[in-house]
Design an enzyme around this catalytic site. Structure first.
Site, PDB file in Angstrom:
ATOM      1  N   HIS A   1       0.808  -1.217   0.000  1.00 32.32           N
ATOM      2  CA  HIS A   1       0.000   0.000   0.000  1.00 32.32           C
ATOM      3  C   HIS A   1       0.844   1.272   0.000  1.00 32.32           C
ATOM      4  O   HIS A   1       0.403   2.307  -0.490  1.00 32.32           O
ATOM      5  CB  HIS A   1      -1.029  -0.025   1.126  1.00 32.32           C
ATOM      6  CG  HIS A   1      -2.223  -0.840   0.744  1.00 32.32           C
ATOM      7  ND1 HIS A   1      -2.344  -2.155   1.104  1.00 32.32           N
ATOM      8  CD2 HIS A   1      -3.284  -0.556  -0.047  1.00 32.32           C
ATOM      9  CE1 HIS A   1      -3.453  -2.641   0.576  1.00 32.32           C
ATOM     10  NE2 HIS A   1      -4.041  -1.696  -0.133  1.00 32.32           N
TER      11      HIS A   1
ATOM     12  N   ARG B   1     -10.636   4.172  -1.612  1.00 28.38           N
ATOM     13  CA  ARG B   1     -10.075   3.418  -0.485  1.00 28.38           C
ATOM     14  C   ARG B   1     -10.335   4.226   0.784  1.00 28.38           C
ATOM     15  O   ARG B   1      -9.525   5.071   1.164  1.00 28.38           O
ATOM     16  CB  ARG B   1      -8.572   3.214  -0.665  1.00 28.38           C
ATOM     17  CG  ARG B   1      -8.180   2.158  -1.673  1.00 28.38           C
ATOM     18  CD  ARG B   1      -6.679   1.849  -1.577  1.00 28.38           C
ATOM     19  NE  ARG B   1      -6.299   0.697  -2.363  1.00 28.38           N
ATOM     20  CZ  ARG B   1      -5.861   0.763  -3.628  1.00 28.38           C
ATOM     21  NH1 ARG B   1      -5.770   1.901  -4.255  1.00 28.38           N
ATOM     22  NH2 ARG B   1      -5.513  -0.351  -4.250  1.00 28.38           N
TER      23      ARG B   1
ATOM     24  N   GLU C   1     -11.207 -10.773  -4.591  1.00 31.42           N
ATOM     25  CA  GLU C   1      -9.764 -10.698  -4.327  1.00 31.42           C
ATOM     26  C   GLU C   1      -9.273 -11.859  -3.463  1.00 31.42           C
ATOM     27  O   GLU C   1      -8.087 -11.960  -3.166  1.00 31.42           O
ATOM     28  CB  GLU C   1      -9.402  -9.358  -3.679  1.00 31.42           C
ATOM     29  CG  GLU C   1     -10.197  -9.013  -2.429  1.00 31.42           C
ATOM     30  CD  GLU C   1      -9.905  -7.623  -1.898  1.00 31.42           C
ATOM     31  OE1 GLU C   1      -8.900  -7.016  -2.301  1.00 31.42           O
ATOM     32  OE2 GLU C   1     -10.685  -7.133  -1.063  1.00 31.42           O
TER      33      GLU C   1
ATOM     34  N   ASN D   1      -4.335  -7.155  -6.724  1.00 34.59           N
ATOM     35  CA  ASN D   1      -3.222  -7.047  -5.764  1.00 34.59           C
ATOM     36  C   ASN D   1      -3.307  -8.166  -4.738  1.00 34.59           C
ATOM     37  O   ASN D   1      -2.327  -8.830  -4.435  1.00 34.59           O
ATOM     38  CB  ASN D   1      -3.277  -5.709  -5.018  1.00 34.59           C
ATOM     39  CG  ASN D   1      -3.241  -4.537  -5.955  1.00 34.59           C
ATOM     40  OD1 ASN D   1      -2.794  -4.668  -7.085  1.00 34.59           O
ATOM     41  ND2 ASN D   1      -3.717  -3.386  -5.508  1.00 34.59           N
ATOM     42  N   ASP D   2      -4.506  -8.346  -4.199  1.00 35.21           N
ATOM     43  CA  ASP D   2      -4.686  -9.413  -3.215  1.00 35.21           C
ATOM     44  C   ASP D   2      -4.907 -10.752  -3.875  1.00 35.21           C
ATOM     45  O   ASP D   2      -4.397 -11.770  -3.407  1.00 35.21           O
ATOM     46  CB  ASP D   2      -5.865  -9.087  -2.291  1.00 35.21           C
ATOM     47  CG  ASP D   2      -5.451  -8.102  -1.220  1.00 35.21           C
ATOM     48  OD1 ASP D   2      -4.408  -8.349  -0.580  1.00 35.21           O
ATOM     49  OD2 ASP D   2      -6.131  -7.081  -1.041  1.00 35.21           O
TER      50      ASP D   2
ATOM     51  N   ARG E   1       2.329  -9.762  -1.003  1.00 35.36           N
ATOM     52  CA  ARG E   1       2.450  -8.654  -1.962  1.00 35.36           C
ATOM     53  C   ARG E   1       3.482  -7.608  -1.552  1.00 35.36           C
ATOM     54  O   ARG E   1       3.916  -6.803  -2.370  1.00 35.36           O
ATOM     55  CB  ARG E   1       1.069  -8.002  -2.184  1.00 35.36           C
ATOM     56  CG  ARG E   1       0.501  -7.349  -0.956  1.00 35.36           C
ATOM     57  CD  ARG E   1      -0.978  -7.023  -1.114  1.00 35.36           C
ATOM     58  NE  ARG E   1      -1.212  -5.658  -1.541  1.00 35.36           N
ATOM     59  CZ  ARG E   1      -2.418  -5.105  -1.627  1.00 35.36           C
ATOM     60  NH1 ARG E   1      -3.498  -5.807  -1.338  1.00 35.36           N
ATOM     61  NH2 ARG E   1      -2.557  -3.861  -2.005  1.00 35.36           N
TER      62      ARG E   1
ATOM     63  N   CYS F   1      -9.611  -3.342 -10.424  1.00 34.09           N
ATOM     64  CA  CYS F   1      -9.074  -2.147  -9.762  1.00 34.09           C
ATOM     65  C   CYS F   1      -7.718  -2.399  -9.127  1.00 34.09           C
ATOM     66  O   CYS F   1      -7.202  -1.571  -8.399  1.00 34.09           O
ATOM     67  CB  CYS F   1     -10.063  -1.605  -8.737  1.00 34.09           C
ATOM     68  SG  CYS F   1     -10.401  -2.740  -7.394  1.00 34.09           S
TER      69      CYS F   1
HETATM   70  C1  PEP Z   1      -6.612  -5.148  -4.620  1.00 36.17           C
HETATM   71  O1  PEP Z   1      -6.472  -5.969  -3.709  1.00 36.17           O
HETATM   72  O2  PEP Z   1      -6.269  -5.356  -5.791  1.00 36.17           O
HETATM   73  C2  PEP Z   1      -7.209  -3.814  -4.353  1.00 36.17           C
HETATM   74  C3  PEP Z   1      -7.522  -2.996  -5.325  1.00 36.17           C
HETATM   75  O3  PEP Z   1      -7.375  -3.442  -3.061  1.00 36.17           O
HETATM   76  P1  PEP Z   1      -6.185  -3.042  -2.083  1.00 36.17           P
HETATM   77  O4  PEP Z   1      -4.951  -2.802  -2.904  1.00 36.17           O
HETATM   78  O5  PEP Z   1      -6.611  -1.819  -1.342  1.00 36.17           O
HETATM   79  O6  PEP Z   1      -6.037  -4.239  -1.185  1.00 36.17           O
HETATM   80 MG    MG Z   2      -7.371  -5.723  -1.816  1.00 39.34          MG
END
Ligand code: PEP
Ligand code: MG
Length: 583
Positions: A192, A299, A432, A455-456, A466, A503
């Protein structure tokens, strides 16, 4: 330019852009307390009181969040800590000593509270002995807050920050002092902190392992966030090369801004909705300037992080309503709080595996008051019918149904209170967690839209943290299992009639765009600064070719094969379109 000179460090390209500036080494772990002499007593007292206030606010946030979960005993500890912060005798003693001894407030706080701790430790009562640990906590909290304040005022503008690791909160803090670039020893591309750097438009290179050992304070460094390189004390050739590139980039910016009002439509007429991810409220202007067709992900945990305490319903309502009105008639998708994981909880909970722990909807369903406050605020902000609500970290149908039940409960309360909201508000979920991907068909019956959080999804699917640079080579967005899972979610979701957005950060990777479009996504949501590049790319893409490419990738068995295929496609069809971005 040669990339193998000895003054170049190689890491991960976490946020695009170039920054030439002196290095500022930031190693916050060492909270050393030394008796510094001071000249400005008022400033020292002021700093002490602000740190006490900040510590109080932090502790209240702890209460708000987890009193239910942590139980009465834990709550009593926080209460005791709050009482220390309000103890007039202790505070007066600290103030008097600052005045008389003219030493820095962190030193006096440390010395004075340590005296109490020694007394308690010597006591024969077990209860008092144990309490001495709690007092250590509060002492460290006050000292940290005094130090932080000092640190902010000391950091110079326009530096490249070099640190072992950054948290998302650090990134926000740095943005206030106009940091030009980030360099870190650790951290992955989708941590993040990296995402916030991207949102703030600050070039960043992470995962360099030994940057803090090799770079000294005051070295001139170049952060190349496109290639993941850091150049230490560049020679004149290197300096000229990068200065020229910075000029070219600003030219490119003006070219791209001409696309602002055009749609993201392929050459053969397929329209993709290009949306923005919003991490910080300040970004809203950037969202508009870059021609986003809406916000695909707010977010909200960042909004919460920017406040010292969790904002009440009214305050949240104002924030969400402000966003919805600014974006109208375009849509805003507000994600309910996704705290936990690397977005550290403001509570004293030590989890062995935070990413597999108390995070997102799990935490919300355990703190129904907090969840309902946010749901009510989101509902009330939906009066113009352009707000959608999205729930993070869904791993079971129970979590969807319990969340929807709470949403219904809130709607009913608002009706009784005669407060307006959009009765038809769309509720969606993040896909996710692999279990949600597998169950996409069934979940499509429960909600109106999916947003794929790669991402997750990638970290859980491949079991690769990650944020861990040691294994970042295993975090593969083009792993065949990832590509096939994306396809499964999109196919099943579409047959169930839901709208599907992506996203995660994968969507900002130019090489990945033909694949994502070819797989049939309806919308793509990325950091606002990435939108113009993506638009130009999509406008030069053929959907039929992208679809064929995706079909071919779905048959491949290894990551290098897919990677190679996508690179070839990009280089043969699209390289010209994005020329000047990378070199
Ligand atoms: C993701 O997990 O891809 C996502 C967009 O949410 P975050 O990065 O806030 O976990
Ligand atoms: Mg996420």
């Amino acid at each position: 330019m040669k990339h193998d000179k000895s003054n170049i460090l190689h890491g991960l390209a976490a946020a695009p852009g170039l920054a030439i500036a002196v290095a500022h080494l930031y190693t916050k772990e060492e909270i050393k307390v030394i008796p510094e002499d001071i000249t400005d007593i008022d400033e020292a007292l002021n700093s002490l009181h602000q740190a006490l206030e900040k510590s109080k606010k932090e502790l209240r946030k702890v209460f708000d969040l987890a009193v239910d979960k942590l139980g009465e005993n834990r709550a009593a500890i926080f209460e005791a800590q709050l009482m220390i912060l309000d103890d007039p005798i202790l505070i007066k003693q600290i103030e008097d000593r600052i005045r008389n001894e003219k030493k820095s407030p962190d030193f006096i706080v440390d010395d004075e509270i340590s005296k109490y701790q020694k007394m308690m430790r010597r006591s024969s009562e077990t209860y008092l002995k144990e309490r001495s640990h709690d007092i250590e906590d509060i002492k460290q909290r006050i000292i940290r807050n005094i130090k932080k304040r000092k640190w902010i005022s000391r950091i110079e503008n326009d530096v490249n920050v070099v640190a072992p690791l950054l948290t998302p909160a650090d990134s926000v803090l740095f943005s206030r002092v106009n940091v030009k670039g980030y360099v870190t020893d650790h951290g992955g591309l989708t941590s993040h902190a990296a995402i916030v750097a991207r949102s703030l438009n600050i070039p960043a290179v992470v995962g360099l392992h030994d940057a803090t050992a090799k770079i000294r304070n005051g070295d001139l460094i170049i952060v190349d966030g496109f290639h993941g390189n850091v150049i230490i004390n560049p020679d004149s050739d290197q300096l000229n090369y990068f200065k020229e590139r910075i000029e070219k980039l600003s030219l490119l910016d003006s070219e791209l801004s001409a696309l602002k009002d055009l749609p993201a439509e392929t050459l053969d007429g397929r329209k993709i909705k290009l949306l923005a991810n919003l991490d910080l409220q300040d970004e809203i202007d950037l969202v508009m300037q870059n021609g986003a067709e809406g916000i695909g992900l707010v977010r909200t945990e960042q909004i919460f992080q920017e406040h010292d305490i969790f904002p009440e319903e009214e305050e949240q309502f104002k924030i969400y309503k402000g966003l919805a009105e600014k974006l109208f008639p375009n849509d805003v998708t507000i994600r309910t709080l996704d705290i936990g994981g690397d977005k550290v909880l403001p509570v004293d909970v030590q989890e062995p595996n935070p990413f597999l722990g108390w995070r997102g909807v799990r935490l919300l369903l355990d703190n129904k008051n907090l969840f309902k406050k946010q749901i009510r605020a989101i509902l009330r902000s939906s009066i113009h019918r352009n707000v959608k609500m999205m729930i993070p970290m869904i791993a079971s149908i129970r979590e969807i149904r319990e969340s929807k039940k709470l949403i219904e409960e809130c709607k009913q309360e608002l009706r009784i209170e005669n407060l307006q909201f959009d009765e038809e508000i769309k509720i969606g979920i993040m896909i996710e967690v692999p279990s949600a991907a597998v169950m996409a068909k069934e979940y499509a019956d429960e909600v109106s839209f999916f947003s794929i959080g790669t991402n997750d999804l990638i970290q859980y699917l491949l079991a690769v943290d990650r944020g861990n640079d040691i294994i970042s080579n295993l975090y593969q967005e083009f792993h065949p299992a990832v590509v096939r899972t994306l396809n499964h979610i999109i196919t099943e979701g579409k047959s169930g009639g839901v709208e599907i957005t992506i996203c995660g950060e994968m969507a900002a990777d130019l090489i990945a765009i033909p694949l994502l479009v070819g797989l049939g996504l309806d919308a793509i949501s990325v950091s606002p600064s990435a939108i113009p590049f993506l638009k130009r790319l999509i406008r030069n893409l053929n959907y039929s070719e992208a679809k064929r490419l995706a079909d071919e990738c779905l048959k491949l068995r290894t990551e290098p094969e897919i990677n190679h295929k996508l690179k070839n496609f990009y280089e043969s069809k699209l390289l010209d379109v994005t020329k000047n971005i990378f070199n």
